[in-house]
Write an enzyme that holds these catalytic residues in place. Structure first.
Site, PDB file in Angstrom:
ATOM      1  N   ARG A   1      60.124  41.858  -1.111  1.00 47.78           N
ATOM      2  CA  ARG A   1      60.373  43.149  -0.462  1.00 47.78           C
ATOM      3  C   ARG A   1      59.033  43.854  -0.266  1.00 47.78           C
ATOM      4  NH1 ARG A   1      64.599  47.351  -3.145  1.00 47.78           N
ATOM      5  NH2 ARG A   1      62.913  47.508  -4.679  1.00 47.78           N
TER       6      ARG A   1
ATOM      7  N   LYS B   1      64.881  59.098  -7.393  1.00 49.91           N
ATOM      8  CA  LYS B   1      64.842  59.095  -5.926  1.00 49.91           C
ATOM      9  C   LYS B   1      66.244  59.347  -5.375  1.00 49.91           C
ATOM     10  CE  LYS B   1      65.412  54.077  -5.793  1.00 49.91           C
ATOM     11  NZ  LYS B   1      64.896  52.778  -5.310  1.00 49.91           N
TER      12      LYS B   1
ATOM     13  N   TYR C   1      96.907  55.451   9.236  1.00 47.05           N
ATOM     14  CA  TYR C   1      96.356  54.822  10.428  1.00 47.05           C
ATOM     15  C   TYR C   1      96.566  53.309  10.414  1.00 47.05           C
ATOM     16  CZ  TYR C   1      93.874  59.100  11.763  1.00 47.05           C
ATOM     17  OH  TYR C   1      93.558  60.375  12.148  1.00 47.05           O
TER      18      TYR C   1
END
Length: 356
Positions: A130, A35, A252
């Site tokens: 689940r 998958k 940054y």
């Protein structure tokens, strides 16, 4: 000219890892989980490399159809089953096997006029909570499936939540054994972690996923220790070098301040390529085969590496973000995530190259 960032996909490693998984499965068959575009490795490429497996498992009908169009004729399991009655005809036409995990799916099959038998994996919720039927509903679900004239082969299915950690599988296994023991159907319960750690419980169909791609399912054990080989190696290059004095800030947010004179490499890879933005200073990385660390924040297209102790590294030097020589799980652990996410998150803009 393209950026010097690409992913090597080692199809021979896929075949090797399948052999290792098969050695743990004994007489059981292997349902290779492909998958999510083959865990980010390319569904067609992975399927061809794993052609010797006994079956494939996918998450969507589109993935299953693609496998059939590639010429695959053995079983394909839809891990989440059907989402609507409209998909039943396609499942019949492409001879797919579907996971059944709630009564609405059974009702769809009862209402359908099936032209051919449809094989199913009946999923038990053994504690992961689940998908799947609760233990008290499982026999009822099975009885309803058995009453559907065109219901084909039935396999009993569940999934371990903690086969990869110290909690283990004892609690869930007890639930599975209580529900399955009096039923004379094939069983599919083992994911990669269960297959390697509890091979006695591989069942009739093991469903390895991450192990096939050369990553360990265990936090405390490397893929190499399991006999696995990395399939994806993410390559780039140093594209710039900066010399920093003590006290100079990098990138940054001034997220890293040099505490000594430092030599910094800029690498063509960033979070838009799938590298985790949250990877902190100190995440391992290889430059010219030598281990060093990332520094500061990950940018969209670039990241920084410490070259202070690597005087021979120059612009154009090879960088490995993960893969051969640097396990993807080591990078994932440093970044506070799992190897599955890194492999699946590699961006489409990062080209792939096959290696034998």
């Amino acid at each position: 000219m393209s950026r010097p960032l690409f992913a090597h996909i080692d199809t021979a490693a896929l075949q090797h890892n399948l052999s290792v998984a098969r050695s743990h499965a004994g007489q059981g068959r292997i349902m290779a989980v492909v998958k999510a575009n083959g865990y980010g490795h390319g569904l067609a490429r992975v399927a061809h490399a794993l052609w010797a497996t006994d079956g494939f498992a996918v998450a969507s009908l589109d993935e299953a159809v693609q496998l059939r169009e590639l010429g695959w004729q053995k079983p394909i399991l839809l891990l989440e089953g059907i989402f609507s009655a409209d998909e039943i005809t396609a499942c019949i036409n492409h001879q797919l096997t579907v996971a059944i995990h709630h009564f609405e799916q059974i009702h769809m099959l009862q209402a359908a006029r099936l032209a051919s038998p449809l094989s199913v994996f009946l999923k038990l919720n053994s504690g992961m909570n689940r998908l799947g039927f609760k233990p008290q509903d499982y026999l009822n679900a099975l009885t309803q499936l058995q009453a559907i004239p065109a219901c084909g082969d039935i396999t009993l299915m569940s999934h371990f939540a903690t086969a990869d950690d110290d909690y283990g599988i004892a609690d869930q296994l007890q639930v599975m054994q209580r529900c399955f023991s009096q039923l004379s159907y094939p069983v599919s319960i083992a994911n990669s972690a269960a297959l390697f750690r509890y091979p006695a419980h591989h069942g009739d169909w093991a469903r390895p996923g991450i192990a096939l791609y050369g990553a360990s399912p265990f936090a405390e054990m490397t893929a190499q220790a399991l006999g696995l080989r990395p399939v994806m190696t993410l390559h780039s290059q140093i594209i710039g070098i900066q010399m920093l004095n003590t006290g100079d800030a990098l990138g940054y947010g001034r997220a890293w301040i040099a505490d000594r004179p430092s030599r910094i490499g800029v690498v063509a890879c960033g979070y838009a390529d799938g590298y985790p933005r949250h990877a902190p200073t100190g995440t391992p990385i290889l430059v010219n085969g030598q281990l060093t660390r990332t520094l500061g924040r990950i940018s969209m297209d670039m990241l920084f590496v410490d070259l202070t102790e690597l005087p021979t590294a120059q612009v154009g030097s090879t960088v490995i973000l993960w893969g051969k020589g640097l396990p993807v799980e080591a990078v994932a652990q440093a970044a506070g995530t799992i190897s599955y996410e890194l492999l699946c998150a590699r961006a489409q803009r990062v080209p792939e190259r096959d290696i034998a």
